[in-house]
Design a protein around this motif. Sequence first.
Motif, mmCIF file in Angstrom:
data_model
loop_
_atom_site.group_PDB
_atom_site.id
_atom_site.type_symbol
_atom_site.label_atom_id
_atom_site.label_comp_id
_atom_site.label_asym_id
_atom_site.label_seq_id
_atom_site.Cartn_x
_atom_site.Cartn_y
_atom_site.Cartn_z
ATOM 1 N N GLN A 284 -21.191 24.798 10.899
ATOM 2 C CA GLN A 284 -20.472 25.437 12.000
ATOM 3 C C GLN A 284 -19.115 24.767 12.215
ATOM 4 O O GLN A 284 -18.121 25.429 12.495
ATOM 5 C CB GLN A 284 -21.282 25.416 13.293
ATOM 6 N N ARG A 285 -19.065 23.452 12.083
ATOM 7 C CA ARG A 285 -17.786 22.759 12.233
ATOM 8 C C ARG A 285 -16.783 23.243 11.181
ATOM 9 O O ARG A 285 -15.602 23.478 11.484
ATOM 10 C CB ARG A 285 -17.982 21.253 12.124
ATOM 11 N N LEU A 286 -17.253 23.410 9.946
ATOM 12 C CA LEU A 286 -16.360 23.858 8.879
ATOM 13 C C LEU A 286 -15.909 25.299 9.101
ATOM 14 O O LEU A 286 -14.753 25.642 8.850
ATOM 15 C CB LEU A 286 -17.066 23.715 7.528
ATOM 16 N N VAL A 287 -16.829 26.158 9.567
ATOM 17 C CA VAL A 287 -16.469 27.543 9.887
ATOM 18 C C VAL A 287 -15.385 27.566 10.955
ATOM 19 O O VAL A 287 -14.389 28.310 10.858
ATOM 20 C CB VAL A 287 -17.709 28.341 10.348
ATOM 21 N N GLU B 214 -15.997 16.761 12.770
ATOM 22 C CA GLU B 214 -16.272 16.692 14.207
ATOM 23 C C GLU B 214 -15.033 16.228 14.983
ATOM 24 O O GLU B 214 -14.669 16.817 16.013
ATOM 25 C CB GLU B 214 -17.443 15.747 14.466
ATOM 26 N N LYS B 215 -14.363 15.205 14.479
ATOM 27 C CA LYS B 215 -13.182 14.681 15.170
ATOM 28 C C LYS B 215 -11.986 15.615 15.018
ATOM 29 O O LYS B 215 -11.157 15.729 15.924
ATOM 30 C CB LYS B 215 -12.846 13.286 14.645
ATOM 31 N N ILE B 216 -11.895 16.295 13.876
ATOM 32 C CA ILE B 216 -10.824 17.276 13.699
ATOM 33 C C ILE B 216 -10.949 18.377 14.755
ATOM 34 O O ILE B 216 -9.967 18.769 15.394
ATOM 35 C CB ILE B 216 -10.862 17.882 12.280
ATOM 36 N N LEU B 217 -12.173 18.863 14.969
ATOM 37 C CA LEU B 217 -12.393 19.905 15.975
ATOM 38 C C LEU B 217 -12.036 19.415 17.369
ATOM 39 O O LEU B 217 -11.444 20.152 18.167
ATOM 40 C CB LEU B 217 -13.849 20.376 15.951
ATOM 41 N N LYS C 138 -9.824 17.245 18.138
ATOM 42 C CA LYS C 138 -8.366 17.200 18.222
ATOM 43 C C LYS C 138 -7.774 18.605 18.368
ATOM 44 O O LYS C 138 -6.797 18.819 19.085
ATOM 45 C CB LYS C 138 -7.786 16.497 16.990
ATOM 46 N N ILE C 139 -8.381 19.581 17.668
ATOM 47 C CA ILE C 139 -7.898 20.962 17.776
ATOM 48 C C ILE C 139 -8.076 21.476 19.196
ATOM 49 O O ILE C 139 -7.147 22.013 19.807
ATOM 50 C CB ILE C 139 -8.639 21.872 16.774
ATOM 51 N N TRP C 140 -9.286 21.293 19.758
ATOM 52 C CA TRP C 140 -9.572 21.813 21.095
ATOM 53 C C TRP C 140 -8.730 21.135 22.170
ATOM 54 O O TRP C 140 -8.461 21.714 23.216
ATOM 55 C CB TRP C 140 -11.061 21.670 21.417
ATOM 56 N N GLU C 141 -8.308 19.907 21.901
ATOM 57 C CA GLU C 141 -7.471 19.193 22.870
ATOM 58 C C GLU C 141 -6.087 19.824 23.019
ATOM 59 O O GLU C 141 -5.442 19.670 24.048
ATOM 60 C CB GLU C 141 -7.302 17.720 22.437
ATOM 61 N N GLN C 142 -5.630 20.542 22.005
ATOM 62 C CA GLN C 142 -4.234 20.995 22.023
ATOM 63 C C GLN C 142 -4.037 22.500 21.911
ATOM 64 O O GLN C 142 -2.921 22.984 22.124
ATOM 65 C CB GLN C 142 -3.455 20.301 20.909
ATOM 66 N N VAL C 143 -5.087 23.281 21.605
ATOM 67 C CA VAL C 143 -4.866 24.721 21.431
ATOM 68 C C VAL C 143 -4.543 25.390 22.764
ATOM 69 O O VAL C 143 -5.071 25.016 23.814
ATOM 70 C CB VAL C 143 -6.093 25.426 20.802
ATOM 71 N N ASP C 144 -3.660 26.388 22.707
ATOM 72 C CA ASP C 144 -3.311 27.149 23.908
ATOM 73 C C ASP C 144 -4.199 28.393 24.010
ATOM 74 O O ASP C 144 -4.978 28.692 23.100
ATOM 75 C CB ASP C 144 -1.830 27.522 23.901
ATOM 76 N N THR C 145 -4.060 29.100 25.136
ATOM 77 C CA THR C 145 -4.939 30.258 25.365
ATOM 78 C C THR C 145 -4.711 31.353 24.330
ATOM 79 O O THR C 145 -5.657 32.045 23.938
ATOM 80 C CB THR C 145 -4.719 30.830 26.775
ATOM 81 N N GLU C 146 -3.489 31.517 23.872
ATOM 82 C CA GLU C 146 -3.205 32.552 22.874
ATOM 83 C C GLU C 146 -3.971 32.291 21.579
ATOM 84 O O GLU C 146 -4.565 33.203 20.992
ATOM 85 C CB GLU C 146 -1.704 32.616 22.580
ATOM 86 N N THR C 147 -3.995 31.038 21.149
ATOM 87 C CA THR C 147 -4.714 30.686 19.919
ATOM 88 C C THR C 147 -6.216 30.849 20.096
ATOM 89 O O THR C 147 -6.905 31.332 19.189
ATOM 90 C CB THR C 147 -4.380 29.239 19.501
ATOM 91 N N VAL C 148 -6.726 30.453 21.266
ATOM 92 C CA VAL C 148 -8.160 30.611 21.536
ATOM 93 C C VAL C 148 -8.550 32.092 21.497
ATOM 94 O O VAL C 148 -9.577 32.470 20.924
ATOM 95 C CB VAL C 148 -8.542 29.989 22.894
#
Length: 294
Positions: free
Chosen positions: A139-142, A170-173, A175-185
Amino acid sequence: MKWIDGEHILKLNGINHWVRIEGGQHNTIPLVIIHGGPGGNHYTFERIVGPLLSENRTIVYYEQRGCGRSERPVSDEDYSLDFLLKDFKELINWLDTKKVDLLGYSFGGELALEFAYECPEKINKIILSAPSLMNSEIQRLVQITGFMSVANEKLYQQIIDFQRKDISPEKILDKIWEQVDTETVDLFLFENQEIAKKNRMLWEESKLINTGLMMRSLQKHPLPISLMDRLKDIHQRVLIIAGVFDRNTGIPIAKLFLRSLPNSQLVVFDKSAHFPDLEETDKFVHVVREFLDD
């Protein structure tokens, strides 16, 4: 039992839970809806899909402890799977019915399988919509691949740099969630961005917040035997629904469940990402009804 439509506050395992019944007059096998998150709620589902399903079935919504409109436990640690299983068993006792059907979406699909494994005699049929497989490497890779597919140039390059530095998925995810904006989500979760806007409007309208406590507790206290190793013992009929564009849990996880559950079938929605119920509502309702009525 004749169920009374409307909202109920039930004390389950010492915690006040928000429960709502719709379509009680049909007196069918109750279809218990299990939300995702972990830590989510039913606000959107009960306004878009639920009313259509309740036209001919008895629907039972309940929000898990500390989620949505349900009470938070005193301790931030009291969100483990053991607590969730005990809560569910008391809900079934309150419903006073021989069996229930389950419809779980996202993490709710995974949780539905845990319920079926724990009390198989109480579960009739199971529907999994975009089911997750939390704490799994696949799931992390997906999700990482999914974010790369919708990321702007800056985020895409950051993910590449993380991978080159041999940082764990796990740590990459994180870091991603820490910085993504609402448009990307929204791009990550939805293929149709008009539906994404409608969903976000309902999220904001609900004023319900995911505290993140359940996610942290479930990650901190995983079961010693993974769900994948126990799926062969779940023999109920299972319908798996997956959006072909799902970048969150994805077709690979749906196929894993299909291969491992002995009595399962898969329906792929070709215009949907992680929420087929919202992006292809009419098809979703038709497929669910057909499966339950068969």
